[in-house]
Design a protein around this motif. Structure first.
Motif, PDB file in Angstrom:
ATOM      1  N   ILE A   3     -14.150  31.865 -76.348  1.00 53.64           N
ATOM      2  CA  ILE A   3     -14.196  32.658 -77.580  1.00 53.64           C
ATOM      3  C   ILE A   3     -12.512  32.697 -78.178  1.00 53.64           C
ATOM      4  CG2 ILE A   3     -14.544  34.919 -78.543  1.00 53.64           C
ATOM      5  CD1 ILE A   3     -16.539  35.558 -76.628  1.00 53.64           C
ATOM      6  N   ILE A   4     -12.607  32.340 -79.571  1.00 56.09           N
ATOM      7  CA  ILE A   4     -11.297  32.243 -79.971  1.00 56.09           C
ATOM      8  C   ILE A   4     -10.784  33.506 -80.856  1.00 56.09           C
ATOM      9  CG2 ILE A   4     -11.147  29.665 -80.301  1.00 56.09           C
ATOM     10  CD1 ILE A   4     -12.062  30.290 -83.203  1.00 56.09           C
ATOM     11  N   GLN A   5      -9.473  33.717 -80.590  1.00 54.30           N
ATOM     12  CA  GLN A   5      -9.117  34.955 -81.118  1.00 54.30           C
ATOM     13  C   GLN A   5      -8.601  34.907 -82.652  1.00 54.30           C
ATOM     14  OE1 GLN A   5      -7.048  37.359 -78.473  1.00 54.30           O
ATOM     15  NE2 GLN A   5      -8.825  37.464 -76.852  1.00 54.30           N
ATOM     16  N   TYR A   6      -8.544  35.955 -83.337  1.00 53.23           N
ATOM     17  CA  TYR A   6      -7.709  35.891 -84.622  1.00 53.23           C
ATOM     18  C   TYR A   6      -6.229  35.719 -84.082  1.00 53.23           C
ATOM     19  CZ  TYR A   6      -5.253  38.212 -88.696  1.00 53.23           C
ATOM     20  OH  TYR A   6      -4.611  38.542 -89.756  1.00 53.23           O
ATOM     21  N   PRO A   7      -5.470  35.032 -85.156  1.00 50.14           N
ATOM     22  CA  PRO A   7      -5.969  34.446 -86.402  1.00 50.14           C
ATOM     23  C   PRO A   7      -6.246  32.995 -86.373  1.00 50.14           C
ATOM     24  CG  PRO A   7      -3.364  34.600 -86.374  1.00 50.14           C
ATOM     25  CD  PRO A   7      -4.097  35.043 -85.148  1.00 50.14           C
ATOM     26  N   HIS A   8      -6.995  32.559 -85.356  1.00 50.66           N
ATOM     27  CA  HIS A   8      -7.309  30.906 -85.061  1.00 50.66           C
ATOM     28  C   HIS A   8      -7.816  30.480 -86.491  1.00 50.66           C
ATOM     29  CE1 HIS A   8      -9.485  27.305 -83.637  1.00 50.66           C
ATOM     30  NE2 HIS A   8      -9.005  27.635 -82.605  1.00 50.66           N
ATOM     31  N   PRO A   9      -7.739  29.478 -87.004  1.00 48.40           N
ATOM     32  CA  PRO A   9      -8.155  28.936 -88.325  1.00 48.40           C
ATOM     33  C   PRO A   9      -9.799  28.803 -88.518  1.00 48.40           C
ATOM     34  CG  PRO A   9      -6.631  27.365 -87.241  1.00 48.40           C
ATOM     35  CD  PRO A   9      -6.456  28.549 -86.392  1.00 48.40           C
ATOM     36  N   VAL A 152      -7.417  51.301 -92.306  1.00 46.40           N
ATOM     37  CA  VAL A 152      -6.196  50.202 -92.296  1.00 46.40           C
ATOM     38  C   VAL A 152      -4.991  50.545 -91.776  1.00 46.40           C
ATOM     39  CG1 VAL A 152      -5.043  48.554 -93.701  1.00 46.40           C
ATOM     40  CG2 VAL A 152      -7.437  48.978 -94.311  1.00 46.40           C
ATOM     41  N   PRO A 153      -4.423  51.623 -92.002  1.00 45.54           N
ATOM     42  CA  PRO A 153      -3.236  51.958 -91.274  1.00 45.54           C
ATOM     43  C   PRO A 153      -3.248  51.657 -89.785  1.00 45.54           C
ATOM     44  CG  PRO A 153      -3.591  53.518 -92.823  1.00 45.54           C
ATOM     45  CD  PRO A 153      -4.857  52.829 -92.785  1.00 45.54           C
ATOM     46  N   ALA A 154      -4.269  52.334 -89.167  1.00 44.19           N
ATOM     47  CA  ALA A 154      -4.320  52.380 -87.591  1.00 44.19           C
ATOM     48  C   ALA A 154      -4.447  50.966 -86.972  1.00 44.19           C
ATOM     49  CB  ALA A 154      -5.473  53.370 -87.243  1.00 44.19           C
ATOM     50  N   ALA A 155      -5.004  50.056 -87.977  1.00 41.00           N
ATOM     51  CA  ALA A 155      -5.476  48.727 -87.348  1.00 41.00           C
ATOM     52  C   ALA A 155      -4.124  47.655 -87.466  1.00 41.00           C
ATOM     53  CB  ALA A 155      -6.631  47.982 -88.200  1.00 41.00           C
ATOM     54  N   ARG A 156      -3.295  48.028 -88.379  1.00 44.28           N
ATOM     55  CA  ARG A 156      -2.264  47.189 -88.826  1.00 44.28           C
ATOM     56  C   ARG A 156      -1.399  46.703 -87.729  1.00 44.28           C
ATOM     57  NH1 ARG A 156      -2.142  43.824 -92.470  1.00 44.28           N
ATOM     58  NH2 ARG A 156      -1.608  42.316 -90.818  1.00 44.28           N
ATOM     59  N   GLU A 157      -1.055  47.912 -86.614  1.00 41.24           N
ATOM     60  CA  GLU A 157      -0.309  47.215 -85.773  1.00 41.24           C
ATOM     61  C   GLU A 157      -0.671  46.103 -84.678  1.00 41.24           C
ATOM     62  OE1 GLU A 157       2.271  49.387 -82.062  1.00 41.24           O
ATOM     63  OE2 GLU A 157       1.595  50.645 -83.352  1.00 41.24           O
ATOM     64  N   ALA A 158      -2.376  46.552 -84.481  1.00 41.72           N
ATOM     65  CA  ALA A 158      -3.110  45.744 -83.505  1.00 41.72           C
ATOM     66  C   ALA A 158      -3.114  44.456 -84.337  1.00 41.72           C
ATOM     67  CB  ALA A 158      -4.440  46.116 -83.398  1.00 41.72           C
ATOM     68  N   ILE A 159      -3.391  44.334 -85.551  1.00 45.62           N
ATOM     69  CA  ILE A 159      -3.434  42.946 -86.105  1.00 45.62           C
ATOM     70  C   ILE A 159      -2.340  42.213 -86.142  1.00 45.62           C
ATOM     71  CG2 ILE A 159      -3.773  42.004 -88.605  1.00 45.62           C
ATOM     72  CD1 ILE A 159      -5.783  44.180 -89.157  1.00 45.62           C
ATOM     73  N   PHE A 162      -1.690  40.614 -82.565  1.00 51.69           N
ATOM     74  CA  PHE A 162      -2.670  39.400 -82.844  1.00 51.69           C
ATOM     75  C   PHE A 162      -1.926  38.055 -83.288  1.00 51.69           C
ATOM     76  CE2 PHE A 162      -6.401  42.397 -82.281  1.00 51.69           C
ATOM     77  CZ  PHE A 162      -6.908  41.833 -80.939  1.00 51.69           C
ATOM     78  N   GLU A 163      -1.431  38.320 -84.704  1.00 47.15           N
ATOM     79  CA  GLU A 163      -0.757  37.348 -85.247  1.00 47.15           C
ATOM     80  C   GLU A 163       0.649  36.772 -84.417  1.00 47.15           C
ATOM     81  OE1 GLU A 163      -0.146  38.963 -89.219  1.00 47.15           O
ATOM     82  OE2 GLU A 163      -2.278  38.549 -89.754  1.00 47.15           O
ATOM     83  N   ALA A 164       1.299  38.000 -84.073  1.00 50.45           N
ATOM     84  CA  ALA A 164       2.430  37.598 -83.231  1.00 50.45           C
ATOM     85  C   ALA A 164       1.946  36.589 -81.851  1.00 50.45           C
ATOM     86  CB  ALA A 164       3.248  38.726 -82.959  1.00 50.45           C
ATOM     87  N   ILE A 165       1.169  37.119 -81.092  1.00 55.30           N
ATOM     88  CA  ILE A 165       0.676  36.179 -80.050  1.00 55.30           C
ATOM     89  C   ILE A 165       0.378  34.888 -80.644  1.00 55.30           C
ATOM     90  CG2 ILE A 165      -1.119  36.165 -78.406  1.00 55.30           C
ATOM     91  CD1 ILE A 165      -1.107  39.104 -78.100  1.00 55.30           C
ATOM     92  N   HIS A 166      -0.411  34.578 -81.526  1.00 59.90           N
ATOM     93  CA  HIS A 166      -1.099  33.185 -81.936  1.00 59.90           C
ATOM     94  C   HIS A 166       0.356  32.698 -82.307  1.00 59.90           C
ATOM     95  CE1 HIS A 166      -3.729  30.634 -83.691  1.00 59.90           C
ATOM     96  NE2 HIS A 166      -2.846  30.334 -84.438  1.00 59.90           N
ATOM     97  N   ALA A 167       1.239  32.948 -83.056  1.00 57.61           N
ATOM     98  CA  ALA A 167       2.350  32.373 -83.579  1.00 57.61           C
ATOM     99  C   ALA A 167       3.089  31.865 -82.365  1.00 57.61           C
ATOM    100  CB  ALA A 167       3.404  33.119 -84.443  1.00 57.61           C
ATOM    101  N   GLY A 168       3.098  32.760 -81.411  1.00 52.61           N
ATOM    102  CA  GLY A 168       3.998  32.404 -80.026  1.00 52.61           C
ATOM    103  C   GLY A 168       3.454  31.181 -79.220  1.00 52.61           C
TER     104      GLY A 168
END
Ligand code: NI
Length: 193
Positions: A3-9, A152-159, A162-168
């Motif tokens: 299962i791929i995770q966000y933000p996989h294209p 949205v505010p509560a989700a922002r940090e988790a999102i 996910f983006e930082a992990i993917h970028a790394g």
């Protein structure tokens, strides 16, 4: 298969309708059900396992013992939406994140099953919510795109995480390049769509 995770294209890929469904795809469906149960999910769309194919699976029991509850929806089309209801959703491609999303309370789903039989059902409740969530996946839409403003505010940090992990992982060369992924998707499409 995983299962791929966000933000996989591939999660943003709009799947084209399937023209055929053969034995290899049936085996893929079995493997997807296993992944879905292992992750304790109730639904899984093909592009969540990096396949650009227009189908998804559902088992509201999230239990392999309830295999009579397994459903496969191929080339789903939603129509006749009625009512709105807010409910909490999560997604196997954004594990651990939950938030309120407004969905139609009742819809008509038109699709095909694995045997090629036509499905046309008016559904409501949990099944209506899951079908809308999974059909969104096939259009490249995620539940975080539809979060209630208050969620949205509560989700922002988790999102962001996910983006930082993917970028790394990307920078470390642990992920296929976008070009490789696009090429792989095009190969699947030329075979099945
Ligand atoms: Ni999902």
């Amino acid at each position: 298969m995983q299962i791929i995770q966000y933000p996989h294209p591939t999660l943003r890929h709009v799947s084209k309708p399937l023209q055929r469904f053969d034995a290899p795809l049936r085996r893929i469906v079995d493997e997807m059900f296993e992944l879905m149960y292992a992750a304790k999910g109730v639904g899984l769309a093909a592009n969540q396992v990096d396949l650009p194919l227009r189908f998804f699976l559902v088992n509201l029991e999230a239990d392999p013992a309830a295999s009579d509850q397994q459903r496969v929806f191929i080339n789903p089309v939603i129509s006749r939406p009625k009512g709105q209801k807010v409910g909490e959703e999560g997604c196997l491609s954004l594990p651990g994140l939950y938030g309120d999303v407004s969905r139609n309370e009742r819809i008509t789903i038109h699709a095909y099953d694995l045997s090629g039989n036509e499905i046309r059902e008016e559904v409501d409740g949990m099944l209506a919510r899951v079908i809308q969530h999974e059909t969104d996946h096939l259009d490249g839409v995620l539940f975080i795109d539809r979060l209630a403003p208050s969620a949205v505010p509560a989700a922002r940090e988790a999102i962001d995480d996910f983006e930082a992990i993917h970028a790394g992982r990307s920078q470390r060369g642990e992920l296929p390049s976008d070009e490789e992924l696009a090429k792989r998707r095009a190969e699947w499409e030329s075979k099945y769509c």
